[in-house]
Design a protein around this motif. Structure first.
Motif, PDB file in Angstrom:
ATOM      1  N   UNK A  15       0.786  -1.123   0.177  1.00  0.00           N
ATOM      2  CA  UNK A  15       0.030  -0.098   0.000  1.00  0.00           C
ATOM      3  C   UNK A  15       1.152   1.353   0.125  1.00  0.00           C
ATOM      4  N   UNK A  16       2.010   1.171   0.731  1.00  0.00           N
ATOM      5  CA  UNK A  16       2.885   2.275   0.782  1.00  0.00           C
ATOM      6  C   UNK A  16       3.470   2.502  -0.519  1.00  0.00           C
ATOM      7  N   UNK A  18       2.384   1.661  -3.606  1.00  0.00           N
ATOM      8  CA  UNK A  18       1.254   2.235  -4.454  1.00  0.00           C
ATOM      9  C   UNK A  18       0.969   3.703  -4.169  1.00  0.00           C
ATOM     10  N   UNK A  19       1.115   4.055  -2.781  1.00  0.00           N
ATOM     11  CA  UNK A  19       0.894   5.473  -2.646  1.00  0.00           C
ATOM     12  C   UNK A  19       2.265   6.368  -2.999  1.00  0.00           C
ATOM     13  N   UNK A  20       3.239   5.951  -3.213  1.00  0.00           N
ATOM     14  CA  UNK A  20       4.492   6.402  -3.698  1.00  0.00           C
ATOM     15  C   UNK A  20       4.304   6.724  -4.968  1.00  0.00           C
TER      16      UNK A  20
ATOM     17  N   UNK B  91      -4.906   5.687   5.431  1.00  0.00           N
ATOM     18  CA  UNK B  91      -5.421   4.859   4.733  1.00  0.00           C
ATOM     19  C   UNK B  91      -7.067   5.186   4.630  1.00  0.00           C
ATOM     20  N   UNK B 109     -10.003   1.412   1.190  1.00  0.00           N
ATOM     21  CA  UNK B 109      -9.137   0.306   1.455  1.00  0.00           C
ATOM     22  C   UNK B 109      -7.615   0.662   0.941  1.00  0.00           C
ATOM     23  N   UNK B 110      -7.767   1.763   0.119  1.00  0.00           N
ATOM     24  CA  UNK B 110      -6.383   2.133  -0.308  1.00  0.00           C
ATOM     25  C   UNK B 110      -5.755   3.430   0.253  1.00  0.00           C
ATOM     26  N   UNK B 111      -4.353   3.613  -0.033  1.00  0.00           N
ATOM     27  CA  UNK B 111      -3.784   4.770   0.472  1.00  0.00           C
ATOM     28  C   UNK B 111      -4.324   5.861  -0.162  1.00  0.00           C
ATOM     29  N   UNK B 112      -4.751   7.148   0.705  1.00  0.00           N
ATOM     30  CA  UNK B 112      -5.275   7.970   0.338  1.00  0.00           C
ATOM     31  C   UNK B 112      -4.727   8.840  -1.050  1.00  0.00           C
ATOM     32  N   UNK B 113      -3.476   8.662  -1.010  1.00  0.00           N
ATOM     33  CA  UNK B 113      -2.678   9.316  -2.158  1.00  0.00           C
ATOM     34  C   UNK B 113      -3.011   8.847  -3.501  1.00  0.00           C
ATOM     35  N   UNK B 114      -3.547   7.551  -3.591  1.00  0.00           N
ATOM     36  CA  UNK B 114      -4.032   6.803  -4.828  1.00  0.00           C
ATOM     37  C   UNK B 114      -5.374   7.698  -5.441  1.00  0.00           C
TER      38      UNK B 114
END
Lengths: 227, 444
Positions: A15-16, A18-20, B91, B109-114
């Motif tokens: 998740x980290x 994908x965030x990056x 998240x 369910x994903x990282x908010x940055x997405x």
């Protein structure tokens, strides 16, 4: 939605990562928009801020690299997890290139002369918009793991190519008519070229998104329509 | 909990026995009492222990608290029109209906940055106290969102998203409109003024034949201004409601049949008198048995189709058919296509076709009564319907305009066929009555 793993930390790492990638994408998107704005308005300050911000994209790429290597080394991911990591590794590289192209556009801001009276300058933003939209949509497809969305982005590349051809011819005839504008027009040719490359790279990202989501490679793009 | 109590009583008993033993063993009374107090006090504190372990215990079952929070969130905020997401750390653990519609269901369910990958939004995610930023381009180009991040407790945050695109657009649309209108209206206006001035200066000297010719030009230019004003009005109207999604379900097949029916069976004579024309309609509609519907605005979709057919007729010879087809496209889209067999458009022009006042051949377009806004209007209508517009063309072979609109399944049995049909019929007749300029463009 991908199933959760036994090791919670693994999920966190993915998740980290994908965030990056998303963060890099956001920076690249902004860089395209702002570099075009700087170019059209002739704002050197805005161009400079695009150039300095590019360092952040580079730093993020390294971060993704490190994290991906760490995941592969420590977790030995399999199947779709492995694809996810490999795709992230590649996408990070491509996004970094997109950032570079935007930076390159920003660098040309100071080299455009006679901005007010230069007609071809009005053609470029429309092309930039299509390219930026491709980048935006491919990042959304990445976030959603949407293979069909990725495929659509690939199909749109022909539009950018057509635009590039049109601008190319336009600028060349402009240069023939007014030799005094050759320096400026040549700069714009490179800008158009950069935008065309950004479109290509967006399709490269789309291929990786497709690969990560399905495990298949997107078919050869040779059979795309003429225009 | 009962286990804890049992332990407590056992501890107390043990303490009492020990203290009694100490007292009998001759230890000083004060020391016995003191150690008794310490012992009982420590036992009392161990009894209090469960409050601390209560914090630790649900940590193992954290998904339950997530689920509980999610349920509470869903119940309270699901129907709120404002997009709101609930986050733990970075998240997104829940998002209400409006947020899922704006950013896709995948964000949960994903990282908010997405979902919010704009650098300023990412910065907001890392601010210790939350805050508010305004971000452009979050959901497509030209959009403007205001994000507010607020803390609920140590772990949970909310982000509230306010769509400010409409407000930002108003200013832009205004300047565009003024620039376009003034430029295009000036041309016919200066022609009108010029001819009328000549006629007014010395009425006696201009012979009747020239007067008639001049007046015809003035009339033509005035008509052109009229249709231009009509087109500009519908463009600005479209711009104004760009952000409200249409709600009505339109049966595209029926709508196309109606629009196609408006066009005369044989092209009006006059331009090419004497040319041999086959009998029968020039505009041919093909559609399958399936009911292809889309959520839309009946008036606008009709105008869209009318503009496209108009263009196709204008730019192909009068004996060539124009094909309109309605079908179910891929990926849950409905497809509308208009194809002509005219001269086609050079690939150079394709990217610019939807720009306002862009003309591949200015002389021909003006002669045919075009305003240069037809495709721009089509593009705006398609955008408002969240559709996609594609133009492909081959020189010498003709042009095909394809529009994909989000497919809408047939409505509930109560008002399937008669409902939408009668409604849009009404809308169509209303438009014919109110806006003659937009429909029956004068053919010179």
């Amino acid at each position: 939605m991908v199933a959760e793993h036994m090791v919670k930390a693994f999920d966190e790492e993915i998740s980290q990562m994908r965030g990056l990638i998303a963060e890099m994408g956001g920076l690249a998107e902004l860089a395209i928009g702002e570099s075009m704005e700087a170019l059209v308005r002739g704002s050197q300050a805005l161009a400079d801020s695009v150039i300095t911000r590019d360092k952040r994209i580079d730093a993020l790429e390294q971060e993704v690299d490190k994290l991906a290597i760490q995941i592969i080394a420590l977790r030995a991911p399999m199947a779709d997890d492995l694809r996810e990591v490999i795709a992230a590794l590649k996408i990070a590289g491509i996004l970094e290139r997109i950032g570079d192209y935007a930076k390159n556009i920003a660098k040309r801001t100071g080299k455009i002369e006679g901005r007010e009276a230069f007609d071809p300058l009005t053609l470029i933003p429309a092309m930039a918009e299509i390219a930026a939209e491709m980048v935006h949509d491919v990042l959304t497809a990445y976030a959603a793991r949407d293979a069909v969305g990725a495929q659509e982005v690939v199909e749109r590349d022909a539009k950018v190519d057509a635009f590039y051809d049109s601008i190319f011819r336009n600028l060349v005839s402009f240069m023939v008519e007014r030799p005094a504008t050759i320096t400026t027009a040549a700069q714009l040719l490179f800008v158009a070229r950069n935008l065309e490359r950004i479109g290509d790279h967006a399709t490269n990202v789309a291929e990786q998104v497709y690969f990560a989501a399905t495990g298949d490679y997107l078919g050869d793009r040779a059979e795309r329509p003429e225009n | 909990m009962t286990g804890n109590f049992r332990k407590l009583w056992a501890g107390l008993a043990l303490a009492a026995v020990m203290l009694a033993a100490l007292a009998t063993a001759g230890v000083p009374k004060r020391l016995v009492v003191l150690s008794g107090v310490v012992w009982f006090a420590s036992l009392w504190f161990t009894r209090m222990w469960p409050t601390a372990s209560a914090v630790a215990a649900p940590a193992a079952a954290r998904p339950d608290t997530d689920a509980a929070a999610r349920d509470a969130m869903c119940a309270a905020l699901e129907r709120v029109g404002l997009p709101i997401v609930l986050m733990r750390g970075h998240r997104i653990v829940a998002a209400n209906a409006a947020a899922r519609e704006a950013f896709g269901a995948h964000i949960v369910g994903q990282d908010a940055r997405l979902a919010l990958r704009h650098p300023d939004a990412v910065k907001l995610l890392y601010l210790a106290d939350g805050g508010s930023v305004t971000i452009s381009g979050l959901s497509g180009s030209g959009s403007l969102w205001q994000l507010t991040r607020q803390r609920i407790d140590e772990r949970y945050w909310t982000i509230e998203l306010r769509d400010r695109s409409a407000e930002a657009d108003i200013g832009r649309a205004h300047t565009d409109f003024v620039a376009n209108a003034s430029h295009e209206l000036r041309t016919p206006l200066s022609a009108i003024i010029g001819y009328v001035e000549t006629l007014a200066e010395d009425p006696g000297r201009v012979d009747p034949e020239t007067t008639a010719r001049f007046l015809a030009i003035v009339l033509r230019e005035a008509r052109r201004m009229q249709s231009l004003v009509a087109d500009l009005m519908s463009l600005s109207q479209l711009e104004a409601e760009k952000h409200d999604l249409p709600t009505e379900r339109i049966d595209l097949g029926q709508m196309a049949a109606r629009v196609v029916g408006e066009f005369p069976a044989v092209a009006p004579s006059g331009r090419q008198a004497g040319a041999a024309r086959p009998a029968g309609p020039r505009v041919v509609l093909s559609r399958g048995q399936e009911d292809v519907g889309a959520i839309g605005d009946a008036k606008q979709l009709e105008q869209m189709l009318r503009n496209l057919i108009d263009n196709a007729l204008k730019y192909s010879d009068s004996d060539q058919p124009v094909e309109v087809s309605i079908a179910r496209g891929k990926r849950g889209m409905a497809m509308v296509a208009v194809r002509d067999h005219g001269a086609g458009i050079a690939p150079d022009h394709l990217p610019h076709l939807t720009r306002r006042f862009y003309r591949t051949d200015p002389g021909r377009s003006r002669a045919a009564g075009g305003t240069g806004l037809g495709l721009a209007i089509v593009k705006h209508i398609v955008e408002r319907h969240r559709g996609k517009l594609d133009i492909s063309s081959k020189l010498g072979d003709g042009t095909q305009v394809t529009i994909h609109l989000p497919f809408a399944a047939p409505a509930v049995p109560v008002d399937t066929a008669p409902g939408p049909a009668s409604g849009s019929n009404l809308a169509a007749s209303g438009q014919i009555g109110t806006k003659p300029g937009a429909i029956a463009k004068p053919v010179s």
